[in-house]
Design an enzyme around this catalytic site. Structure first.
Site, PDB file in Angstrom:
ATOM      1  CB  CYS A  65      65.897 -38.976  26.904  1.00 11.49           C
ATOM      2  SG  CYS A  65      67.403 -39.806  26.006  1.00 11.49           S
ATOM      3  CB  CYS A  69      65.408 -45.926  22.531  1.00  8.91           C
ATOM      4  SG  CYS A  69      66.913 -45.294  22.610  1.00  8.91           S
ATOM      5  CB  CYS A  72      62.961 -45.561  26.399  1.00 11.04           C
ATOM      6  SG  CYS A  72      63.739 -44.784  27.799  1.00 11.04           S
ATOM      7  CB  CYS A 109      73.263 -49.475  38.863  1.00 14.00           C
ATOM      8  SG  CYS A 109      73.641 -50.933  39.333  1.00 14.00           S
ATOM      9  CB  CYS A 142      77.696 -50.108  37.946  1.00  9.92           C
ATOM     10  SG  CYS A 142      77.411 -50.469  36.278  1.00  9.92           S
ATOM     11  CB  CYS A 202      77.433 -54.003  33.747  1.00 11.09           C
ATOM     12  SG  CYS A 202      75.521 -54.472  33.756  1.00 11.09           S
ATOM     13  NE  ARG A 272      72.911 -57.000  37.930  1.00  8.93           N
ATOM     14  CZ  ARG A 272      73.848 -56.004  37.451  1.00  8.93           C
ATOM     15  NH1 ARG A 272      73.185 -55.007  36.788  1.00  8.93           N
ATOM     16  NH2 ARG A 272      75.104 -56.104  37.645  1.00  8.93           N
TER      17      ARG A 272
END
Length: 408
Positions: A65, A69, A72, A109, A142, A202, A272
């Site tokens: 990626c 962040c 992460c 997901c 999702c 979501c 959740r």
């Protein structure tokens, strides 16, 4: 306790608590935590009964990626020893999804690390959605692919996606402390694009990075205003090799208070429990089912969860039942509003606040976020600190992207 009686009454009416009331929930003592759980549990059962919705993650593309962040394990510069692989083929992803569905999940997901999808990536995911739905007609799908460009949400909806996950993660005021490669406003824009395309939104948060109680309340109120159908609550998994590896700021009791606060603020939304429940709630996980009506089954994106069978046993032993594929998750008034997977109402997670709104750990732009301890005023930081349980942080080595059977 007058506070809890007031919050129960407001939750049953879908009335927004005051900020002071939300902050007071987080400030309750460990001695009162069972009273807090019991009160929030009344609201949870009023809107969702004793059903628990199971969700299953498939990591379509792991690592690699370009975003920075801080939380992460897949971030730019991360030295965490996670699995790294490029896009799974549609049949591989469908096979991975089948394991979760066989274990009782009703939503799959599909997650991919990265800033956001190219149009070719949307084509790939569209093919994957079709492959999954060809085999499992009733499954909810999702997508969680990062920041969306114009028209991409509509294309995913046309391909059969039911929902889109994009977490706000933390308060707007502290967002700049966790990443420099995109903004809080970018995330809000993507949630709004999902809404506009008719996808069930979501969007959630992550806790446990030294953020203040005020930050937690800020992000939950922002989520209510943005009106997601589901609100994933993540607890940071402090991966070695990331900037937040030393952040161990949660106890099981604090996790329960956070979940209770989210339930009071968003009484009729699907709350959740997402990444980190095994690490931070530990043996208190069954109590959390009185607050949340949805969990992930088995493993997460880059870390292992507890055994899928243990999840099912926990639900049964706690007196709850797995939500069936034919059952509608959300309350009738939200379903009637016409959104995806049970719908969202114009009243937000209860009553709309004006602005326009996971679920998992470590998913690039669509993963969870954290606030460094320095980002929050020292006077506002929580005082309860958990010992570092690095033994509970296990990198995923099975399932998607490997030749080993998944945990489901």
């Amino acid at each position: 306790m007058d506070l809890l009686n007031t919050l129960v009454d407001k939750g049953l009416r879908r009335e927004l608590p005051t900020r002071d009331e939300a902050l007071a929930v987080l400030a309750t003592s460990d001695d009162d935590v069972l009273d807090v759980v019991a009160a929030a549990g009344k609201v949870r059962r009023h809107w969702f009964g004793r059903r628990v919705k199971l969700n299953y993650l498939v990591n379509l593309k792991s690592g690699l990626c370009p975003e920075d962040c801080s939380y992460c394990s897949q971030r730019l510069g991360s030295t965490a020893g996670i699995l790294k692989y490029t896009w799974l083929k549609p049949d591989e992803a469908s096979q991975a999804a089948a394991a979760g569905l066989a274990g009782g999940a009703k939503r799959v997901c599909l997650v991919a690390s990265g800033r956001g999808p190219t149009d070719r990536d949307v084509d790939r995911v569209s093919d994957t959605i079709k492959a999954i739905k060809d085999q499992n007609e009733d499954v909810e799908v999702c997508a969680c692919l990062g920041l969306l460009s114009d028209g991409q949400a509509e294309r995913l909806r046309e391909a059969g996606a039911d929902a889109y996950n994009h977490n706000l993660n933390t308060s707007e005021g502290t967002y700049g402390e966790i990443t420099t490669t995109h903004t809080y406003a970018d995330r809000v824009d993507t949630v709004q694009k999902a809404h506009a395309a008719g996808l069930s939104a979501c969007s959630g948060l992550i806790a446990g990075m030294g953020e203040s109680d005020e930050d937690l309340v800020d992000v939950v109120y922002a989520l209510r205003a943005l009106d997601p159908d589901s609100v994933p609550v993540n607890f940071l998994i402090p991966f070695e090799g990331t900037p937040l590896a030393k952040e161990w700021n949660l106890t099981p009791q604090r996790c329960l208070r956070i979940l209770a606060m989210v339930r009071f603020v968003c009484p009729d939304a699907e709350v959740r429990i997402a990444g980190g429940r095994e690490v931070h709630l530990r043996t208190m996980q069954p109590l959390a089912l009185n607050l949340a009506n949805s969990i992930f089954l088995g493993d997460y994106l880059t870390s292992e969860g507890q055994a899928g069978k243990a999840d099912l046993d926990m639900i049964a032993d706690a007196g709850f039942e797995v939500e069936g594929a034919g059952e509608i998750t959300l309350p009738e008034h939200r379903v009637a509003a016409g959104g995806g997977c049970g719908s969202h109402a114009g009243a937000g997670c209860g009553s709309h606040e004006g602005a326009g709104c996971g679920s998992h750990e470590g998913g690039g732009v669509c993963g969870t976020a954290a606030v460094t301890a320095a980002a929050a005023p020292a006077s506002a930081a929580p005082t309860d600190v958990s010992e570092a349980r690095t033994d509970l942080v296990a990198v995923r080595r099975r399932g998607a992207g490997t030749d080993l059977a998944p945990n489901a």
